[in-house]
Scaffold this motif. Sequence first.
Motif, PDB file in Angstrom:
ATOM      1  N   GLN A  42      31.068  16.185  26.407  1.00 36.22           N
ATOM      2  CA  GLN A  42      31.495  17.373  25.674  1.00 36.22           C
ATOM      3  C   GLN A  42      33.001  17.546  25.901  1.00 36.22           C
ATOM      4  O   GLN A  42      33.419  17.878  27.004  1.00 36.22           O
ATOM      5  CB  GLN A  42      30.754  18.614  26.172  1.00 36.22           C
ATOM      6  N   PRO A  43      33.830  17.277  24.876  1.00 41.52           N
ATOM      7  CA  PRO A  43      35.272  17.467  25.057  1.00 41.52           C
ATOM      8  C   PRO A  43      35.592  18.919  25.399  1.00 41.52           C
ATOM      9  O   PRO A  43      35.049  19.849  24.801  1.00 41.52           O
ATOM     10  CB  PRO A  43      35.859  17.093  23.698  1.00 41.52           C
ATOM     11  N   LEU A  44      36.450  19.109  26.385  1.00 38.69           N
ATOM     12  CA  LEU A  44      36.826  20.447  26.826  1.00 38.69           C
ATOM     13  C   LEU A  44      38.234  20.821  26.379  1.00 38.69           C
ATOM     14  O   LEU A  44      38.456  21.896  25.830  1.00 38.69           O
ATOM     15  CB  LEU A  44      36.732  20.546  28.349  1.00 38.69           C
ATOM     16  N   HIS A  45      39.176  19.936  26.655  1.00 42.13           N
ATOM     17  CA  HIS A  45      40.577  20.192  26.340  1.00 42.13           C
ATOM     18  C   HIS A  45      41.207  18.918  25.817  1.00 42.13           C
ATOM     19  O   HIS A  45      40.811  17.821  26.207  1.00 42.13           O
ATOM     20  CB  HIS A  45      41.358  20.631  27.591  1.00 42.13           C
ATOM     21  N   TRP A  46      42.200  19.071  24.955  1.00 46.08           N
ATOM     22  CA  TRP A  46      42.934  17.913  24.475  1.00 46.08           C
ATOM     23  C   TRP A  46      44.299  18.354  23.972  1.00 46.08           C
ATOM     24  O   TRP A  46      44.495  19.508  23.585  1.00 46.08           O
ATOM     25  CB  TRP A  46      42.173  17.177  23.378  1.00 46.08           C
ATOM     26  N   HIS A  47      45.216  17.408  24.042  1.00 41.76           N
ATOM     27  CA  HIS A  47      46.568  17.605  23.522  1.00 41.76           C
ATOM     28  C   HIS A  47      46.921  16.340  22.756  1.00 41.76           C
ATOM     29  O   HIS A  47      46.792  15.238  23.287  1.00 41.76           O
ATOM     30  CB  HIS A  47      47.578  17.845  24.641  1.00 41.76           C
ATOM     31  N   CYS A  48      47.362  16.495  21.528  1.00 40.47           N
ATOM     32  CA  CYS A  48      47.681  15.358  20.676  1.00 40.47           C
ATOM     33  C   CYS A  48      49.164  15.363  20.330  1.00 40.47           C
ATOM     34  O   CYS A  48      49.672  16.343  19.772  1.00 40.47           O
ATOM     35  CB  CYS A  48      46.863  15.409  19.389  1.00 40.47           C
ATOM     36  N   ALA A  81      40.233  15.608  27.890  1.00 38.58           N
ATOM     37  CA  ALA A  81      39.421  15.906  29.077  1.00 38.58           C
ATOM     38  C   ALA A  81      38.030  16.309  28.594  1.00 38.58           C
ATOM     39  O   ALA A  81      37.889  16.992  27.583  1.00 38.58           O
ATOM     40  CB  ALA A  81      40.045  17.028  29.892  1.00 38.58           C
ATOM     41  N   TRP A  82      36.992  15.888  29.323  1.00 36.77           N
ATOM     42  CA  TRP A  82      35.633  16.175  28.899  1.00 36.77           C
ATOM     43  C   TRP A  82      34.725  16.419  30.085  1.00 36.77           C
ATOM     44  O   TRP A  82      35.056  16.122  31.220  1.00 36.77           O
ATOM     45  CB  TRP A  82      35.083  15.031  28.045  1.00 36.77           C
ATOM     46  N   ARG A  83      33.549  16.966  29.777  1.00 36.72           N
ATOM     47  CA  ARG A  83      32.480  17.165  30.755  1.00 36.72           C
ATOM     48  C   ARG A  83      31.376  16.173  30.422  1.00 36.72           C
ATOM     49  O   ARG A  83      30.970  16.042  29.275  1.00 36.72           O
ATOM     50  CB  ARG A  83      31.931  18.585  30.681  1.00 36.72           C
ATOM     51  N   GLU A  84      30.880  15.498  31.447  1.00 34.01           N
ATOM     52  CA  GLU A  84      29.812  14.527  31.262  1.00 34.01           C
ATOM     53  C   GLU A  84      28.457  15.212  31.353  1.00 34.01           C
ATOM     54  O   GLU A  84      28.360  16.364  31.772  1.00 34.01           O
ATOM     55  CB  GLU A  84      29.933  13.421  32.306  1.00 34.01           C
ATOM     56  N   GLY A 124      26.073  14.829  33.448  1.00 30.61           N
ATOM     57  CA  GLY A 124      25.727  15.211  34.812  1.00 30.61           C
ATOM     58  C   GLY A 124      26.580  16.331  35.377  1.00 30.61           C
ATOM     59  O   GLY A 124      26.395  16.737  36.513  1.00 30.61           O
ATOM     60  N   GLY A 125      27.546  16.816  34.610  1.00 30.12           N
ATOM     61  CA  GLY A 125      28.390  17.906  35.066  1.00 30.12           C
ATOM     62  C   GLY A 125      29.764  17.472  35.548  1.00 30.12           C
ATOM     63  O   GLY A 125      30.635  18.301  35.766  1.00 30.12           O
ATOM     64  N   GLY A 126      29.972  16.178  35.735  1.00 31.61           N
ATOM     65  CA  GLY A 126      31.279  15.695  36.180  1.00 31.61           C
ATOM     66  C   GLY A 126      32.322  15.839  35.081  1.00 31.61           C
ATOM     67  O   GLY A 126      32.002  15.942  33.905  1.00 31.61           O
ATOM     68  N   ARG A 127      33.579  15.847  35.490  1.00 28.92           N
ATOM     69  CA  ARG A 127      34.679  15.954  34.539  1.00 28.92           C
ATOM     70  C   ARG A 127      35.576  14.739  34.659  1.00 28.92           C
ATOM     71  O   ARG A 127      35.790  14.221  35.745  1.00 28.92           O
ATOM     72  CB  ARG A 127      35.491  17.222  34.787  1.00 28.92           C
ATOM     73  N   GLU A 128      36.085  14.306  33.524  1.00 29.04           N
ATOM     74  CA  GLU A 128      36.999  13.164  33.472  1.00 29.04           C
ATOM     75  C   GLU A 128      38.103  13.487  32.476  1.00 29.04           C
ATOM     76  O   GLU A 128      37.981  14.401  31.667  1.00 29.04           O
ATOM     77  CB  GLU A 128      36.270  11.899  33.012  1.00 29.04           C
ATOM     78  N   ALA A 129      39.159  12.697  32.523  1.00 29.75           N
ATOM     79  CA  ALA A 129      40.257  12.830  31.575  1.00 29.75           C
ATOM     80  C   ALA A 129      40.780  11.446  31.239  1.00 29.75           C
ATOM     81  O   ALA A 129      40.604  10.498  32.014  1.00 29.75           O
ATOM     82  CB  ALA A 129      41.367  13.692  32.152  1.00 29.75           C
ATOM     83  N   LEU A 130      41.403  11.328  30.092  1.00 34.74           N
ATOM     84  CA  LEU A 130      41.886  10.043  29.620  1.00 34.74           C
ATOM     85  C   LEU A 130      43.203  10.229  28.879  1.00 34.74           C
ATOM     86  O   LEU A 130      43.346  11.154  28.073  1.00 34.74           O
ATOM     87  CB  LEU A 130      40.848   9.430  28.675  1.00 34.74           C
ATOM     88  N   LEU A 134      45.515   8.390  26.188  1.00 37.90           N
ATOM     89  CA  LEU A 134      45.538   7.334  25.176  1.00 37.90           C
ATOM     90  C   LEU A 134      46.950   7.272  24.603  1.00 37.90           C
ATOM     91  O   LEU A 134      47.392   8.207  23.935  1.00 37.90           O
ATOM     92  CB  LEU A 134      44.538   7.633  24.061  1.00 37.90           C
ATOM     93  N   PHE A 135      47.639   6.183  24.871  1.00 39.95           N
ATOM     94  CA  PHE A 135      48.997   6.006  24.368  1.00 39.95           C
ATOM     95  C   PHE A 135      48.962   5.329  23.003  1.00 39.95           C
ATOM     96  O   PHE A 135      47.928   4.801  22.587  1.00 39.95           O
ATOM     97  CB  PHE A 135      49.818   5.204  25.377  1.00 39.95           C
ATOM     98  N   ALA A 136      50.082   5.326  22.318  1.00 40.64           N
ATOM     99  CA  ALA A 136      50.153   4.820  20.946  1.00 40.64           C
ATOM    100  C   ALA A 136      49.713   3.365  20.821  1.00 40.64           C
ATOM    101  O   ALA A 136      49.227   2.959  19.764  1.00 40.64           O
ATOM    102  CB  ALA A 136      51.566   4.988  20.401  1.00 40.64           C
ATOM    103  N   ASP A 137      49.850   2.582  21.880  1.00 40.09           N
ATOM    104  CA  ASP A 137      49.478   1.169  21.800  1.00 40.09           C
ATOM    105  C   ASP A 137      48.151   0.857  22.495  1.00 40.09           C
ATOM    106  O   ASP A 137      47.811  -0.304  22.678  1.00 40.09           O
ATOM    107  CB  ASP A 137      50.592   0.289  22.365  1.00 40.09           C
ATOM    108  N   SER A 138      47.378   1.879  22.863  1.00 41.80           N
ATOM    109  CA  SER A 138      46.122   1.624  23.577  1.00 41.80           C
ATOM    110  C   SER A 138      44.912   1.521  22.653  1.00 41.80           C
ATOM    111  O   SER A 138      43.809   1.252  23.119  1.00 41.80           O
ATOM    112  CB  SER A 138      45.877   2.699  24.636  1.00 41.80           C
ATOM    113  N   ALA A 139      45.119   1.723  21.357  1.00 43.13           N
ATOM    114  CA  ALA A 139      44.040   1.602  20.381  1.00 43.13           C
ATOM    115  C   ALA A 139      44.676   1.394  19.009  1.00 43.13           C
ATOM    116  O   ALA A 139      45.872   1.659  18.833  1.00 43.13           O
ATOM    117  CB  ALA A 139      43.161   2.857  20.386  1.00 43.13           C
TER     118      ALA A 139
END
Length: 147
Positions: free
Chosen positions: A97-103, A111-114, A116-122, A124-129
């Motif tokens: 479940q995405p929580l916060h993002w900046h584009c 940033a998202w919630r998994e 199981g309740g854990g949180r992660e963030a990622l 993504l730079f212009a050349d990463s996809a």
Amino acid sequence: MSATFSTSPELRLRIAESRYPRLFFLALAGLQLANLLLLARAGVAPTAIAGLGLAQLLLFTAIARDYSRRRQRLPGLYWRQGQWWIQREGEGRQFIQPLHWHCLPWCTWLAWREEGGGREALWLFADSAPRDGLRRLRVRLTLQRAV
């Protein structure tokens, strides 16, 4: 299924290694070295400079390892009909479940919630996809914010 998502195309974003974090870490290392040299010119005790240098090196190493660990674990980000999920190497699909993002044009932070309740963030730079995939991700996040 909500009418909001009924005609939206599926998003499949395969994430690749970016050169920007390496450039960032190189610039950070240069700034650390310049800082230590300025302290030496100002007459600060060599033991204090050595201690500060060691602390900076440990922090720099921890940041680099954390980024590398996170990047290696997340090769794909997907969206279909209102559902987000990630695909990690060697693991099955995990809904998020995405929580916060900046584009920004050169970078997207998500940033998202998994499940199981854990949180992660990622980062993504212009050349990463692929450019089109990043554009579709930014559009999808913008539309989700409006809902």
